[in-house]
Design a protein around this motif. Structure first.
Motif, PDB file in Angstrom:
ATOM      1  N   VAL A 200       0.854  -1.202   0.000  1.00  0.00           N
ATOM      2  CA  VAL A 200       0.000   0.000   0.000  1.00  0.00           C
ATOM      3  C   VAL A 200       0.888   1.249   0.000  1.00  0.00           C
ATOM      4  O   VAL A 200       1.007   1.973   0.991  1.00  0.00           O
ATOM      5  CB  VAL A 200      -0.970   0.020   1.201  1.00  0.00           C
ATOM      6  N   ARG A 201       1.504   1.529  -1.140  1.00  0.00           N
ATOM      7  CA  ARG A 201       2.482   2.608  -1.263  1.00  0.00           C
ATOM      8  C   ARG A 201       2.031   3.617  -2.338  1.00  0.00           C
ATOM      9  O   ARG A 201       2.206   3.366  -3.532  1.00  0.00           O
ATOM     10  CB  ARG A 201       3.848   2.043  -1.612  1.00  0.00           C
ATOM     11  N   PRO A 202       1.463   4.750  -1.949  1.00  0.00           N
ATOM     12  CA  PRO A 202       1.066   5.764  -2.927  1.00  0.00           C
ATOM     13  C   PRO A 202       2.291   6.352  -3.626  1.00  0.00           C
ATOM     14  O   PRO A 202       3.332   6.582  -3.002  1.00  0.00           O
ATOM     15  CB  PRO A 202       0.364   6.826  -2.072  1.00  0.00           C
ATOM     16  N   LEU A 203       2.173   6.587  -4.922  1.00  0.00           N
ATOM     17  CA  LEU A 203       3.261   7.207  -5.662  1.00  0.00           C
ATOM     18  C   LEU A 203       3.335   8.697  -5.357  1.00  0.00           C
ATOM     19  O   LEU A 203       2.330   9.346  -5.054  1.00  0.00           O
ATOM     20  CB  LEU A 203       3.075   6.998  -7.167  1.00  0.00           C
ATOM     21  N   LEU A 326       1.162   3.521  18.046  1.00  0.00           N
ATOM     22  CA  LEU A 326       1.278   2.128  18.462  1.00  0.00           C
ATOM     23  C   LEU A 326       2.724   1.649  18.377  1.00  0.00           C
ATOM     24  O   LEU A 326       3.423   1.923  17.402  1.00  0.00           O
ATOM     25  CB  LEU A 326       0.377   1.264  17.588  1.00  0.00           C
ATOM     26  N   SER A 327       3.146   0.914  19.378  1.00  0.00           N
ATOM     27  CA  SER A 327       4.554   0.529  19.494  1.00  0.00           C
ATOM     28  C   SER A 327       5.010  -0.394  18.367  1.00  0.00           C
ATOM     29  O   SER A 327       6.164  -0.338  17.947  1.00  0.00           O
ATOM     30  CB  SER A 327       4.800  -0.141  20.845  1.00  0.00           C
ATOM     31  N   LYS A 328       4.124  -1.238  17.864  1.00  0.00           N
ATOM     32  CA  LYS A 328       4.496  -2.179  16.809  1.00  0.00           C
ATOM     33  C   LYS A 328       4.480  -1.552  15.415  1.00  0.00           C
ATOM     34  O   LYS A 328       5.016  -2.122  14.469  1.00  0.00           O
ATOM     35  CB  LYS A 328       3.535  -3.372  16.807  1.00  0.00           C
ATOM     36  N   VAL A 329       3.852  -0.412  15.276  1.00  0.00           N
ATOM     37  CA  VAL A 329       3.600   0.168  13.951  1.00  0.00           C
ATOM     38  C   VAL A 329       4.759   1.053  13.509  1.00  0.00           C
ATOM     39  O   VAL A 329       5.118   2.008  14.202  1.00  0.00           O
ATOM     40  CB  VAL A 329       2.283   0.965  13.958  1.00  0.00           C
ATOM     41  N   LYS A 330       5.329   0.746  12.333  1.00  0.00           N
ATOM     42  CA  LYS A 330       6.427   1.529  11.771  1.00  0.00           C
ATOM     43  C   LYS A 330       5.939   2.640  10.852  1.00  0.00           C
ATOM     44  O   LYS A 330       6.603   3.663  10.691  1.00  0.00           O
ATOM     45  CB  LYS A 330       7.380   0.602  11.017  1.00  0.00           C
ATOM     46  N   ASP A 331       4.772   2.421  10.212  1.00  0.00           N
ATOM     47  CA  ASP A 331       4.261   3.424   9.279  1.00  0.00           C
ATOM     48  C   ASP A 331       2.781   3.159   9.027  1.00  0.00           C
ATOM     49  O   ASP A 331       2.328   2.011   9.089  1.00  0.00           O
ATOM     50  CB  ASP A 331       5.034   3.370   7.958  1.00  0.00           C
ATOM     51  N   VAL A 332       2.052   4.234   8.763  1.00  0.00           N
ATOM     52  CA  VAL A 332       0.663   4.146   8.316  1.00  0.00           C
ATOM     53  C   VAL A 332       0.576   4.940   7.021  1.00  0.00           C
ATOM     54  O   VAL A 332       0.976   6.100   6.968  1.00  0.00           O
ATOM     55  CB  VAL A 332      -0.316   4.722   9.360  1.00  0.00           C
ATOM     56  N   ARG A 333       0.068   4.326   5.955  1.00  0.00           N
ATOM     57  CA  ARG A 333       0.018   5.023   4.670  1.00  0.00           C
ATOM     58  C   ARG A 333      -1.174   4.510   3.863  1.00  0.00           C
ATOM     59  O   ARG A 333      -1.736   3.454   4.148  1.00  0.00           O
ATOM     60  CB  ARG A 333       1.317   4.794   3.893  1.00  0.00           C
ATOM     61  N   GLY A 334      -1.541   5.291   2.859  1.00  0.00           N
ATOM     62  CA  GLY A 334      -2.644   4.866   2.010  1.00  0.00           C
ATOM     63  C   GLY A 334      -3.341   6.047   1.384  1.00  0.00           C
ATOM     64  O   GLY A 334      -2.846   7.183   1.401  1.00  0.00           O
ATOM     65  N   LEU A 335      -4.507   5.788   0.832  1.00  0.00           N
ATOM     66  CA  LEU A 335      -5.312   6.800   0.169  1.00  0.00           C
ATOM     67  C   LEU A 335      -6.761   6.345   0.225  1.00  0.00           C
ATOM     68  O   LEU A 335      -7.076   5.220  -0.171  1.00  0.00           O
ATOM     69  CB  LEU A 335      -4.849   6.971  -1.284  1.00  0.00           C
ATOM     70  N   GLY A 336      -7.644   7.193   0.744  1.00  0.00           N
ATOM     71  CA  GLY A 336      -9.036   6.810   0.887  1.00  0.00           C
ATOM     72  C   GLY A 336      -9.172   5.622   1.819  1.00  0.00           C
ATOM     73  O   GLY A 336      -8.582   5.595   2.905  1.00  0.00           O
ATOM     74  N   LEU A 337      -9.927   4.618   1.399  1.00  0.00           N
ATOM     75  CA  LEU A 337     -10.104   3.412   2.198  1.00  0.00           C
ATOM     76  C   LEU A 337      -9.231   2.268   1.682  1.00  0.00           C
ATOM     77  O   LEU A 337      -9.637   1.113   1.612  1.00  0.00           O
ATOM     78  CB  LEU A 337     -11.586   3.012   2.224  1.00  0.00           C
ATOM     79  N   LEU A 363      -5.954  -8.079   5.709  1.00  0.00           N
ATOM     80  CA  LEU A 363      -5.130  -8.723   4.699  1.00  0.00           C
ATOM     81  C   LEU A 363      -3.659  -8.421   4.929  1.00  0.00           C
ATOM     82  O   LEU A 363      -3.315  -7.470   5.631  1.00  0.00           O
ATOM     83  CB  LEU A 363      -5.509  -8.210   3.304  1.00  0.00           C
ATOM     84  N   LYS A 364      -2.802  -9.196   4.283  1.00  0.00           N
ATOM     85  CA  LYS A 364      -1.366  -8.932   4.272  1.00  0.00           C
ATOM     86  C   LYS A 364      -1.002  -8.345   2.919  1.00  0.00           C
ATOM     87  O   LYS A 364      -1.549  -8.727   1.886  1.00  0.00           O
ATOM     88  CB  LYS A 364      -0.601 -10.226   4.514  1.00  0.00           C
ATOM     89  N   ALA A 365      -0.059  -7.404   2.913  1.00  0.00           N
ATOM     90  CA  ALA A 365       0.476  -6.856   1.671  1.00  0.00           C
ATOM     91  C   ALA A 365       1.988  -6.786   1.796  1.00  0.00           C
ATOM     92  O   ALA A 365       2.507  -6.351   2.831  1.00  0.00           O
ATOM     93  CB  ALA A 365      -0.094  -5.470   1.392  1.00  0.00           C
ATOM     94  N   GLY A 366       2.690  -7.203   0.757  1.00  0.00           N
ATOM     95  CA  GLY A 366       4.138  -7.229   0.839  1.00  0.00           C
ATOM     96  C   GLY A 366       4.591  -8.181   1.926  1.00  0.00           C
ATOM     97  O   GLY A 366       3.943  -9.185   2.221  1.00  0.00           O
ATOM     98  N   THR A 367       5.720  -7.872   2.555  1.00  0.00           N
ATOM     99  CA  THR A 367       6.278  -8.746   3.586  1.00  0.00           C
ATOM    100  C   THR A 367       5.913  -8.314   4.995  1.00  0.00           C
ATOM    101  O   THR A 367       6.046  -9.104   5.928  1.00  0.00           O
ATOM    102  CB  THR A 367       7.816  -8.778   3.481  1.00  0.00           C
TER     103      THR A 367
END
Length: 395
Positions: A200-203, A326-337, A363-367
């Motif tokens: 889930v990586r916006p350009l 959140l301690s486990k979260v490295k990044d939050v990214r996306g667009l819309g839903l 769901l899982k995305a990437g690794t």
């Protein structure tokens, strides 16, 4: 049938090509799903971005039922009203000119590839000008050609020989993009504007705009893969409408039928007549049943107030996720839903299991990314419940 019996029969009779969750879905309502035992889950998957209007959406159900009593399939040797109506609605929502209907995202992307190569050959008759450039970490499908179009090495295994004629550059690297256009002749540039399967990586908008400019300067077709991002997923009908660009070709599928398989390639004025009689085809493409479902989806999702609601919910949800720190979260990214939460690679599957045990399907995305693709009609209160569970599982 109980779950263990169903699981046993699946292992006995179905090719084991999927790593299925240890769960059997029985039915759904709105943004909720229920297993065979009647346990309730908030659906943050929507069938991998397919059930745009959720489950048991009455106008969609009625349209499918009504069409089933008339005709399911007529073939493309005849005119059918639902197919023509959906084509007109897609063009109105996108600003494109003509549509080719397929049955899936991979088929739609294959259609884009064929159009790009035929356009280049028709105009330049140059065998060295037929390459399709894509981005590293992209995903474009699982046919032999779209696997090779996918810019991830681990997909390029086991099925040799692959179709040649594809090359790759890093996403968001403007210098690499400019250098490639300066030193290579190509037919088209194919991109997802949010790379879904790889995390889930916006350009970057500057990269996208530079790509559009270079394509126009070199008469290279700008091909936007909207299989996952299209049909309102990002808060615009198509994700490219966030970037202010005008593609030559657009593919879509997933959410278009609201659960019924359908795909489409949209072409602008430049490309609308590249494919002529006999150049391309598909038996089921644009069949009346799928088109009747798509008609309801487009009418619902293309409404400005609906799209604004998707944008508002997506922005609010991501902002609230970030505020949780959140301690486990490295990044939050996306667009819309279309939202990704990056965690440690060794923890992502365990986190998905814990979310599922607490009634959240993801769901899982990437690794290392937890991916949320909820129905576009999901309620804010349900998203708040997801936030509460994320705080517990990922905190």
């Amino acid at each position: 049938m109980n779950f263990e019996s169903l699981k046993h029969l699946e292992h006995e009779h179905v090719m084991q090509t999927y790593g299925r969750f240890d769960l059997a879905i029985d039915h759904g309502q709105g943004s909720l799903l229920y297993d065979l035992q009647g346990n309730e889950y908030i659906d943050m998957t929507s069938g991998i971005g397919v059930n745009a209007l959720g489950h048991n959406y009455l106008p969609l159900v009625q349209a499918i039922q009504n069409q089933a009593t008339k005709i399911l399939q007529a073939s493309n040797l005849f005119y059918t009203e639902p197919m023509v109506d959906v084509a007109q609605k897609l063009n109105q929502a996108s600003g494109m000119k003509k549509v080719f209907f397929a049955n899936s995202g991979a088929e739609a992307n294959e259609g884009m590839i064929k159009i790009a190569r035929k356009y280049s050959w028709d105009h330049y008759h140059d065998e060295n000008r037929l390459v399709i450039l894509t981005l590293k970490q992209s995903f474009h499908g699982r046919t032999i050609a779209t696997l090779e179009a996918t810019g991830q090495d681990h997909f390029h295994q086991n099925f040799f020989p692959f179709t040649n004629g594809f090359d790759y550059i890093p996403a968001n690297d403007i210098q690499a993009l400019q250098n490639y256009f300066a030193t290579h002749k190509i037919a088209g540039l194919m991109m997802e504007l949010v790379q879904g399967e790889s995390g889930v990586r916006p350009l970057d908008p500057q990269f996208v705009c530079e790509a559009a400019k270079l394509c126009q300067q070199h008469d290279v077709l700008l091909m936007i893969d909207e299989v996952q991002t299209g049909i309102g997923r990002t808060g615009k009908f198509f994700a490219y409408q966030h970037y202010g660009i005008e593609p030559d070709l657009v593919s879509c599928a997933k959410g278009l039928g609201g659960g019924v398989p359908i795909g489409a390639v949209l072409a602008n004025t430049k490309c609308q007549d590249v494919l002529q009689a006999g150049d391309h085809g598909t038996t089921f493409g644009g069949n009346p049943l799928a088109a009747s479902a798509a008609r309801v989806v487009i009418d619902t999702v293309s409404a400005p107030e609906f799209l604004n609601d998707v944008q508002d919910k997506g922005t609010w949800f991501m902002d609230e996720l970030k505020k949780l720190n959140l301690s486990k979260v490295k990044d939050v990214r996306g667009l819309g839903l279309m939202i990704g939460i990056e965690v440690a690679p060794e923890e992502v599957m365990d986190d998905l299991t814990k979310l599922r045990q607490k009634g959240i399907l993801a769901l899982k995305a990437g690794t290392a990314t937890i991916r949320f693709l909820p129905p576009l009609i999901i309620e804010k209160q349900q998203l708040q419940t997801v936030l509460d569970v994320c705080k517990e599982v990922l905190g």
